[in-house]
Design a protein around this motif. Structure first.
Motif, PDB file in Angstrom:
ATOM      1  N   GLY A 248      39.828  33.131  28.314  1.00  0.00           N
ATOM      2  CA  GLY A 248      40.265  32.891  29.681  1.00  0.00           C
ATOM      3  C   GLY A 248      40.799  34.158  30.322  1.00  0.00           C
ATOM      4  O   GLY A 248      40.912  35.205  29.677  1.00  0.00           O
ATOM      5  N   VAL A 249      41.130  34.043  31.606  1.00  0.00           N
ATOM      6  CA  VAL A 249      41.665  35.168  32.368  1.00  0.00           C
ATOM      7  C   VAL A 249      42.839  34.672  33.198  1.00  0.00           C
ATOM      8  O   VAL A 249      42.766  33.621  33.828  1.00  0.00           O
ATOM      9  CB  VAL A 249      40.597  35.772  33.311  1.00  0.00           C
ATOM     10  N   TYR A 250      43.930  35.433  33.177  1.00  0.00           N
ATOM     11  CA  TYR A 250      45.107  35.164  34.006  1.00  0.00           C
ATOM     12  C   TYR A 250      45.216  36.292  35.017  1.00  0.00           C
ATOM     13  O   TYR A 250      45.169  37.476  34.650  1.00  0.00           O
ATOM     14  CB  TYR A 250      46.370  35.103  33.141  1.00  0.00           C
ATOM     15  N   GLU A 251      45.362  35.956  36.287  1.00  0.00           N
ATOM     16  CA  GLU A 251      45.502  36.971  37.320  1.00  0.00           C
ATOM     17  C   GLU A 251      46.987  37.185  37.639  1.00  0.00           C
ATOM     18  O   GLU A 251      47.681  36.263  38.040  1.00  0.00           O
ATOM     19  CB  GLU A 251      44.747  36.551  38.582  1.00  0.00           C
ATOM     20  N   VAL A 252      47.439  38.409  37.443  1.00  0.00           N
ATOM     21  CA  VAL A 252      48.834  38.784  37.689  1.00  0.00           C
ATOM     22  C   VAL A 252      49.070  38.860  39.191  1.00  0.00           C
ATOM     23  O   VAL A 252      48.286  39.462  39.920  1.00  0.00           O
ATOM     24  CB  VAL A 252      49.157  40.138  37.029  1.00  0.00           C
TER      25      VAL A 252
ATOM     26  N   ILE B  92      44.870  42.701  38.938  1.00  0.00           N
ATOM     27  CA  ILE B  92      45.389  42.912  37.589  1.00  0.00           C
ATOM     28  C   ILE B  92      45.107  41.632  36.823  1.00  0.00           C
ATOM     29  O   ILE B  92      45.547  40.550  37.211  1.00  0.00           O
ATOM     30  CB  ILE B  92      46.896  43.221  37.597  1.00  0.00           C
ATOM     31  N   GLU B  93      44.339  41.771  35.734  1.00  0.00           N
ATOM     32  CA  GLU B  93      43.923  40.603  34.971  1.00  0.00           C
ATOM     33  C   GLU B  93      44.331  40.734  33.518  1.00  0.00           C
ATOM     34  O   GLU B  93      44.228  41.812  32.935  1.00  0.00           O
ATOM     35  CB  GLU B  93      42.399  40.440  35.021  1.00  0.00           C
ATOM     36  N   ILE B  94      44.769  39.618  32.951  1.00  0.00           N
ATOM     37  CA  ILE B  94      45.031  39.531  31.525  1.00  0.00           C
ATOM     38  C   ILE B  94      43.911  38.686  30.937  1.00  0.00           C
ATOM     39  O   ILE B  94      43.809  37.490  31.204  1.00  0.00           O
ATOM     40  CB  ILE B  94      46.412  38.919  31.239  1.00  0.00           C
TER      41      ILE B  94
END
Length: 145
Positions: free
Chosen positions: A79-83, A62-64
């Protein structure tokens, strides 16, 4: 000694509509973040646990995906944040995003969308994404360091 404390979201959650895929900010309080904020804001998201029969908590990625855009629109910081904390709460799936300085470098705006994936041997076998949310502002900050 390391800095240790949890950052909790006590404001209303963002909700994700399974049909329109819109991310709705249910809080009038959480509309602005300050430039250079780091690990000081946690956004909570809530959505139906099942979408078209698929349990969203079984997604293994799951990526934001976010983009911080300067006020004049000339500079963009993606950028990308990984949940890592999705869980079931009743009939809903709930997860959070800890906002880091990677997302707050530029005064202007913070837009994002969320993608849920199931992968097998490095191949995506399921992918579901939201619409882009463009409701967060990044206010001018100061860092004289």
């Amino acid at each position: 000694m390391g800095h240790k404390h949890s950052v909790r979201d006590t404001a209303a959650h963002f909700t994700i509509d399974q049909y329109t895929r819109q991310i709705v900010n249910d809080s009038s309080e959480k509309t602005t973040i300050v430039q250079y904020d780091h690990n000081s804001e946690r956004l909570t998201f809530e959505m139906p646990l099942y979408i078209d029969g698929h349990a969203m908590t079984v997604c293994d990625l799951i990526e934001i995906h976010f983009i911080n855009i300067s006020t004049d629109g000339k500079i963009k910081n993606p950028g990308v944040y990984e949940v890592e904390d999705i869980k079931a709460e009743g009939n809903n799936a709930v997860f959070t995003w800890l906002i880091s300085q990677e997302a707050t470098q530029l005064a202007g705006s913070l837009s994002f969308f969320i993608v849920f994936k199931c992968t097998e041997n490095g191949v995506t076998v399921y992918r579901w994404g939201t619409e882009i949310c463009k409701t967060l502002a990044i206010s001018d900050g100061m860092d004289n360091g």
